[in-house]
Design a protein around this motif. Structure first.
Motif, PDB file in Angstrom:
ATOM      1  N   SER A  50       0.855  -1.189   0.000  1.00 58.88           N
ATOM      2  CA  SER A  50       0.000   0.000   0.000  1.00 58.88           C
ATOM      3  C   SER A  50       0.889   1.237   0.000  1.00 58.88           C
ATOM      4  N   TRP A  51       0.281   2.347  -0.342  1.00 65.92           N
ATOM      5  CA  TRP A  51       1.023   3.600  -0.298  1.00 65.92           C
ATOM      6  C   TRP A  51       1.334   3.992   1.137  1.00 65.92           C
ATOM      7  N   ARG A  52       0.533   3.523   2.099  1.00 63.86           N
ATOM      8  CA  ARG A  52       0.808   3.790   3.509  1.00 63.86           C
ATOM      9  C   ARG A  52       2.126   3.135   3.923  1.00 63.86           C
ATOM     10  N   VAL A  53       2.303   1.886   3.554  1.00 66.63           N
ATOM     11  CA  VAL A  53       3.536   1.173   3.896  1.00 66.63           C
ATOM     12  C   VAL A  53       4.716   1.791   3.148  1.00 66.63           C
ATOM     13  N   ALA A  54       4.540   2.085   1.871  1.00 65.39           N
ATOM     14  CA  ALA A  54       5.620   2.717   1.103  1.00 65.39           C
ATOM     15  C   ALA A  54       5.956   4.081   1.695  1.00 65.39           C
ATOM     16  N   GLY A  55       4.930   4.819   2.125  1.00 65.20           N
ATOM     17  CA  GLY A  55       5.167   6.124   2.754  1.00 65.20           C
ATOM     18  C   GLY A  55       5.955   5.996   4.045  1.00 65.20           C
ATOM     19  N   ALA A  56       5.659   4.963   4.816  1.00 65.75           N
ATOM     20  CA  ALA A  56       6.421   4.730   6.049  1.00 65.75           C
ATOM     21  C   ALA A  56       7.871   4.383   5.726  1.00 65.75           C
ATOM     22  N   ALA A  57       8.086   3.607   4.662  1.00 67.60           N
ATOM     23  CA  ALA A  57       9.455   3.270   4.247  1.00 67.60           C
ATOM     24  C   ALA A  57      10.208   4.527   3.808  1.00 67.60           C
ATOM     25  N   VAL A  58       9.543   5.390   3.058  1.00 68.12           N
ATOM     26  CA  VAL A  58      10.145   6.672   2.666  1.00 68.12           C
ATOM     27  C   VAL A  58      10.461   7.494   3.916  1.00 68.12           C
ATOM     28  N   GLY A  59       9.500   7.569   4.818  1.00 68.73           N
ATOM     29  CA  GLY A  59       9.691   8.341   6.045  1.00 68.73           C
ATOM     30  C   GLY A  59      10.865   7.843   6.874  1.00 68.73           C
ATOM     31  N   SER A  60      11.052   6.523   6.915  1.00 71.04           N
ATOM     32  CA  SER A  60      12.175   5.979   7.690  1.00 71.04           C
ATOM     33  C   SER A  60      13.509   6.438   7.120  1.00 71.04           C
ATOM     34  N   LEU A  61      13.616   6.448   5.798  1.00 71.21           N
ATOM     35  CA  LEU A  61      14.871   6.869   5.166  1.00 71.21           C
ATOM     36  C   LEU A  61      15.089   8.370   5.298  1.00 71.21           C
ATOM     37  N   LEU A  62      14.021   9.145   5.153  1.00 68.46           N
ATOM     38  CA  LEU A  62      14.161  10.596   5.325  1.00 68.46           C
ATOM     39  C   LEU A  62      14.527  10.934   6.769  1.00 68.46           C
ATOM     40  N   LEU A  63      13.936  10.223   7.725  1.00 67.65           N
ATOM     41  CA  LEU A  63      14.294  10.432   9.132  1.00 67.65           C
ATOM     42  C   LEU A  63      15.769  10.092   9.364  1.00 67.65           C
ATOM     43  N   ALA A  64      16.237   8.997   8.789  1.00 61.21           N
ATOM     44  CA  ALA A  64      17.647   8.624   8.930  1.00 61.21           C
ATOM     45  C   ALA A  64      18.551   9.724   8.373  1.00 61.21           C
ATOM     46  N   LEU A  65      18.170  10.306   7.238  1.00 67.23           N
ATOM     47  CA  LEU A  65      18.951  11.413   6.664  1.00 67.23           C
ATOM     48  C   LEU A  65      18.970  12.623   7.595  1.00 67.23           C
ATOM     49  N   VAL A  66      17.807  12.983   8.109  1.00 66.60           N
ATOM     50  CA  VAL A  66      17.718  14.141   9.010  1.00 66.60           C
ATOM     51  C   VAL A  66      18.570  13.898  10.258  1.00 66.60           C
ATOM     52  N   VAL A  67      18.493  12.697  10.803  1.00 70.47           N
ATOM     53  CA  VAL A  67      19.297  12.377  11.989  1.00 70.47           C
ATOM     54  C   VAL A  67      20.779  12.463  11.649  1.00 70.47           C
ATOM     55  N   TRP A  68      21.192  11.857  10.536  1.00 76.29           N
ATOM     56  CA  TRP A  68      22.609  11.862  10.171  1.00 76.29           C
ATOM     57  C   TRP A  68      23.116  13.295   9.976  1.00 76.29           C
ATOM     58  N   TYR A  69      22.417  14.064   9.133  1.00 77.77           N
ATOM     59  CA  TYR A  69      22.856  15.439   8.877  1.00 77.77           C
ATOM     60  C   TYR A  69      22.779  16.285  10.144  1.00 77.77           C
ATOM     61  N   GLY A  70      21.736  16.076  10.960  1.00 77.96           N
ATOM     62  CA  GLY A  70      21.595  16.846  12.193  1.00 77.96           C
ATOM     63  C   GLY A  70      22.710  16.572  13.180  1.00 77.96           C
ATOM     64  N   VAL A  71      23.029  15.295  13.384  1.00 77.37           N
ATOM     65  CA  VAL A  71      24.103  14.945  14.316  1.00 77.37           C
ATOM     66  C   VAL A  71      25.450  15.425  13.772  1.00 77.37           C
ATOM     67  N   ALA A  72      25.681  15.238  12.482  1.00 75.39           N
ATOM     68  CA  ALA A  72      26.943  15.683  11.887  1.00 75.39           C
ATOM     69  C   ALA A  72      27.113  17.193  12.045  1.00 75.39           C
ATOM     70  N   GLN A  73      26.041  17.928  11.847  1.00 73.54           N
ATOM     71  CA  GLN A  73      26.115  19.379  11.987  1.00 73.54           C
ATOM     72  C   GLN A  73      26.330  19.770  13.447  1.00 73.54           C
TER      73      GLN A  73
END
Length: 192
Positions: A50-73
């Motif tokens: 479903s698009w809900r599950v795909a959206g959650a998968a997208v959200g997990s990767l975007l969250l990982a990016l935000v965490v990585w860039y945020g911690v690095a900064q």
């Protein structure tokens, strides 16, 4: 709820884990397209296609990016406004990978023994194989390349053990994946 929890926890762990391991000898394992896409696959395994599950998968990767860039900064102050173009490329990749691997995993879990289910698993296997070939042939890191190829084989044997279809579906996806790696290299080269 399980899908959302997996996405949030996975994104936090992957983003922070990638930052913490990046400067170590094993940093390449967390800082790999295949590893990040495996998170989207894991999230996709938690629900029906479903698009809900795909959206959650997208959200997990975007969250990982935000965490990585945020911690690095926060820790190093590494990034200026010029880093936004590279971050945008990775964010676009997160959206694509989240959709592809989120749906692929859900197909694999919900439609076992079918060609669609086989293709879902083959997506992940092919990505680890292409990542391994890239590290082996292009980067000339034999240890990393062979490790990724072994992971691809283990995924195929363990998760695809009930059918021959994932092995057949993997071959054309390796060719497509090689093209995807070339496109990603071009996009990152253009954004640098």
């Amino acid at each position: 709820m399980r899908t959302t929890g997996t996405a949030v926890l996975g994104g936090l762990v992957l983003g922070l884990g990638t930052f913490l391991t990046q400067a170590t000898a094993w940093g390449w394992t967390t800082n790999a397209v295949a590893t990040w896409s495996a998170l989207a696959f894991l999230v996709g395994c938690t629900g029906k296609p479903s698009w809900r599950v795909a959206g959650a998968a997208v959200g997990s990767l975007l969250l990982a990016l935000v965490v990585w860039y945020g911690v690095a900064q926060a820790v190093h102050g590494w990034y200026s406004a010029s880093a936004w173009s590279t971050a945008a490329v990775w964010a676009a990749g997160a959206v694509i990978a989240g959709i592809v691997f989120g749906f692929g995993a859900a197909w694999w879990r919900q439609r076992p023994g079918t060609w669609l289910g086989a293709a879902g698993l083959a997506l992940l296997v092919a990505l680890f194989a292409v990542d391994g070939l890239y590290r082996l042939v292009i980067l000339r890191y034999p240890g990393q390349g062979v490790t990724m190829l072994v992971v691809a084989l283990v995924l195929l044997v363990v998760l695809g053990r009930r059918s021959w279809r994932p092995a057949v579906a993997t071959l054309p996806l390796v060719v497509l994946g090689a093209g995807g790696y070339a496109l990603l290299g071009f996009a990152l080269g253009a954004s640098a």
